[in-house]
Enzyme design. Structure first.
Site, mmCIF file in Angstrom:
data_model
loop_
_atom_site.group_PDB
_atom_site.id
_atom_site.type_symbol
_atom_site.label_atom_id
_atom_site.label_comp_id
_atom_site.label_asym_id
_atom_site.label_seq_id
_atom_site.Cartn_x
_atom_site.Cartn_y
_atom_site.Cartn_z
ATOM 1 N N GLU A 326 0.826 -1.208 0.000
ATOM 2 C CA GLU A 326 0.000 0.000 0.000
ATOM 3 C C GLU A 326 0.862 1.261 0.000
ATOM 4 O O GLU A 326 0.563 2.226 0.698
ATOM 5 C CB GLU A 326 -0.933 0.020 1.214
ATOM 6 N N CYS A 410 -11.019 1.959 6.315
ATOM 7 C CA CYS A 410 -10.473 3.268 6.667
ATOM 8 C C CYS A 410 -10.944 4.373 5.729
ATOM 9 O O CYS A 410 -11.134 5.518 6.151
ATOM 10 C CB CYS A 410 -8.944 3.213 6.700
#
Length: 805
Positions: A326, A410
């Site tokens: 990520e 998130c």
């Protein structure tokens, strides 16, 4: 252009020293430029009013409901002993509840809602009940099942696995939510919970206490927000401690580049690792520069920003090329199909750039902020505010769609809390200077050093380039300065680096009129400076030409060689399947000489400016690779609006020469076969996306990670018995990056009467990197082939393409 570090040295010489006393009441340092709060900016009908109202009426209720139905709120009840059961979900899920409260609090600041207020009161009571007497609050700690699958990440006791536990990350979001709720309502219910936790951290961590850092940065931002509300310097010192401690062992194991814990922050020169973690750290570092006047932090931020904007930013403003961690890839590693570009990273990147502007007054930071805002960030939420992207790729082969929620969720509450803050990015002031940064229809109240100025902005931006600014100074006739940003894209600067450039130079220059009269101006640090004795009713009209622009990448961005992107104003465009006959876009070639025109479509996505043109479509017609060419009309839409009409192809970067296009596939044996495998994405085997090398991550590939040293297989099933006599395999091997290697060995089977048999007289089973490994064998007529792979010990294996002849 003056550098940030030079500015800081001058700023340091003129600044008072930081007060040393822990109970000092001296006014603190802070950003030299003051942002106008979003609560002082009233949006009027236009682009942003629609998006933010959708955020209020649709997204906020949606994320609060999702926190309930997914068990996130229930985890607090379990921790409080008010509900039976074990912790449910990912161990950092507490943070989603906190971010949702923050978003709801911002909503209350703009639109009082008694029902929402009561809901938050009840939710906060549940959170407070879950807090332990000494202030510790992390619901997995008290309610984990004995066999909880993430127990190793949480750690056996408090603070024992800070590299992975997210204990401090969750508290950082608690602190941000508590400040927002207190500012929205005046109630201290959540603030007291936060202060109790922060006081615990102050007792546990510090130079002469526990010396460790969070694996995921965020607590630093939250602590600084608590400091700003309370003026308790302990919180500011603790935030700086967590930053200063990174990269310094002090008896602990460093968490490495993934968590930016490989060297001290003031020595870091390249953006590495997990993108959101890095950008949250950079945001906190900017706060430290503002509050503590730390020149070493300032110099580090200069270097890191230059690295990101110069080598690691997508044309959409997206950040993070590598989905495996990520995060950031190598310099100029910016694949389109495999782009990660997490929505949370875009949010953090926008907020970091805003902080950098507040420190320096340089428009280049707002130029980047605007690019992120209208493109790589806004794509993260659907137009109805109820589905979301986690990654935001710049190319799609039809496998992407927004989701109402995620197991790791998130992004939805993060974008919800951010969108309310957009009006607060538009204006700022310093002394008698008023900055106009973003162009959005609005009324703003700006409390400057010696007077209040009311400003009304009328515009149809981003579709039209005319902006009218009507000024109402509290004290007419007093000299002051209006700083109007002239965007880089309006000055023939695609981005403030050489990462992207416009293919052509536009000679038409932005114009400025004051009360209808043209005025001469110069651009300094990205702003047109207009100083005069302003009178009530003065109107400044700025006109920014908005031709369609072709954007070209730096030559080291391999995935974009021979390609072009389209931009108009701040908007980056894409081609999507419904707007191209046949639904294919990656086979198109857009010659540099092809005319393009913008046209407004009231009926598309709430009203957009689209770009119309004609490209050349390429189709492979035989196994020898001969091509068929045809003219294909297209309509390019804003990138943020893609994926609202179903799954299909999409691309931001379009070939400008045939060698960069991907013709529609040839009808090969492999392409017509049905692919399957023992793991991984079998569709990658025969998609005819040619790798540049074994370590190429720009296209899809099949891999069996994390299975190591195993025997695996891939398989083709043919529609009818087919004569075959050779295969070629292109192995995936990411030596130096990951844990995939060419296989230890492999062999080929064919199916006869339902039984798998080895092919006869194979010419050899090669395992070389960066090439096709070909084997021939005695011809067989079969309805299926199976390639069996034995991975090397301690490594997994993978395949880019598998051809059959």
């Amino acid at each position: 252009m003056r550098s940030f570090s030079l500015w800081l040295m001058v700023f340091l010489m003129s600044s008072s020293a930081w007060p040393r006393s822990s109970n000092s009441s001296a006014p603190p340092n802070d950003y030299p430029i003051t942002a106008v709060s979003f609560t002082d900016v009233q949006l009027e009908p236009g682009f942003w009013q629609t998006r933010i109202e959708t955020n209020r009426i649709a997204t906020v209720p949606h994320i609060l409901r999702q926190c309930e139905v997914t068990g996130r709120v229930g985890n607090f009840l379990k921790a409080a002993g008010k509900m039976a059961g074990y912790f449910d979900g990912w161990w950092f899920n507490d943070s989603d509840v906190y971010k949702s409260i923050e978003a709801a609090s911002y909503s209350l600041m703009l639109h009082p809602d008694p029902e929402l207020t009561r809901y938050l009161d009840d939710l906060i009571a549940k959170i407070a009940a879950a807090q332990e007497p000494d202030g510790y609050l992390f619901t997995p700690r008290r309610t984990m099942a004995p066999n909880y699958r993430f127990a190793a990440s949480v750690g056996p006791e408090r603070w024992s696995r800070l590299g992975s536990s997210h204990e401090l990350y969750c508290l950082g979001h608690l602190f941000e939510a508590a400040v927002a709720h207190y500012q929205a309502t005046g109630k201290r219910s959540l603030l007291e919970v936060a202060l109790k936790s922060a006081d615990l951290l102050d007792r546990v961590f510090g130079p002469d206490k526990k010396r460790d850092v969070p694996g995921h940065q965020e607590v630093e931002i939250g602590l600084i927000k608590l400091y700003r509300v309370t003026r308790d310097e302990r919180y500011l010192r603790l935030a700086k401690f967590f930053l200063d401690e990174r990269g310094r062992p002090h008896g602990r194991r460093l968490y490495g580049t993934y968590s930016q814990d490989h060297k001290p922050v003031i020595e870091q020169e390249e953006a590495v690792g997990h993108a959101v973690r890095a950008l949250y750290m950079y945001m906190a570092m900017a706060d430290v520069v503002a509050l503590l006047r730390d020149p070493a932090y300032a110099r580090a931020l200069d270097r890191l920003w230059a690295d990101v904007v110069g080598r690691k930013m997508y044309v959409t403003g997206g950040i993070g090329a590598a989905g495996g961690h990520e995060g950031f890839g190598a310099p100029y590693e910016l694949p389109n199909l495999a782009a990660y570009c997490e929505t949370c990273a875009a949010i953090a990147f926008a907020l970091w750039n805003h902080r950098m502007f507040l420190l320096t007054g340089e428009g280049k930071y707002v130029d980047v902020l605007e690019r992120v805002l209208y493109n790589g960030l806004l794509s993260g939420a659907s137009l109805d505010g109820q589905t979301f992207f986690y990654p935001n790729p710049l190319e799609s082969d039809g496998r992407h769609a927004r989701s109402p929620w995620f197991a790791v969720a998130c992004c939805p509450p993060n974008i919800a809390r951010f969108l309310f803050q957009v009006p607060g990015l538009a204006y700022a002031h310093r002394g008698d200077q008023l900055y106009v940064n973003l162009f959005l229809s609005s009324r703003a109240t700006i409390r400057m050093a010696d007077q209040t100025v009311f400003i009304r902005q009328e515009t149809r931006y981003p579709w039209h380039g005319e902006i009218a600014l009507a000024l109402e100074p509290e004290r007419p006739g007093r000299a002051s300065t209006l700083q109007v940003r002239i965007p880089g894209w309006a000055r023939n600067e695609a981005v403030p680096s050489d990462l992207y450039r416009f293919a052509e130079t536009v000679r038409e220059r932005p114009t400025i009129r004051v009360n209808g009269r043209s005025v001469a101006y110069t651009v300094d640090r990205g702003y047109a400076t207009l100083r005069r004795k302003w009178q009530e009713g003065d109107v400044v009209t700025v006109t920014l030409p908005m031709p369609v622009r072709r954007v070209i990448s730096h030559p080291q961005v391999e995935d974009n060689i021979g390609k072009v992107a389209l931009q108009r104003g701040p908007i980056v465009y894409c081609l999507e399947w419904p707007d191209v006959p046949g639904g294919h876009v990656v086979n198109l070639v857009l010659p540099d000489t092809e005319p393009l025109r913008a046209e407004f479509h009231e009926d598309l996505f709430g009203g957009i400016s689209a770009i119309r043109g004609t490209a050349i479509g390429l189709r492979c017609v035989d196994a020898q690779g001969r091509l068929q060419r045809e003219r294909v009309p297209f309509l390019a839409i804003p990138y943020y609006a893609w994926a609202h009409r179903g799954r299909g192809e999409m691309a931001v970067w379009i070939a400008r020469v045939e060698s960069a296009a991907r013709p529609l596939p040839c009808p090969t044996i492999a392409f017509r076969a049905k692919a399957s495998s023992s793991g991984g994405d079998a569709r990658a085997l025969n998609d005819q996306r040619e790798p540049r090398r074994s370590a190429d991550r720009s296209n899809r590939y099949l891999h069996w990670w994390p299975r190591k040293g195993t025997t695996e297989w891939v398989q083709y099933d043919f529609e009818a018995p087919t004569r075959v006599s050779a295969v070629e395999a292109y192995w995936y091997d990411d030596t130096g990056i990951g844990e995939c290697r060419v296989p230890k060995s492999w062999h080929l089977l064919y199916r006869e009467n339902g039984e798998w048999k080895p092919v006869r007289n194979p010419s050899g089973y090669g395992v070389e990197r960066d090439r096709y490994n070909r084997t021939t064998f005695d011809p067989v007529i079969t309805d299926g082939l199976r390639l069996v792979v034995q991975a090397q010990e301690n490594f997994c294996a993978g395949i880019h393409e598998w051809r059959v002849y």
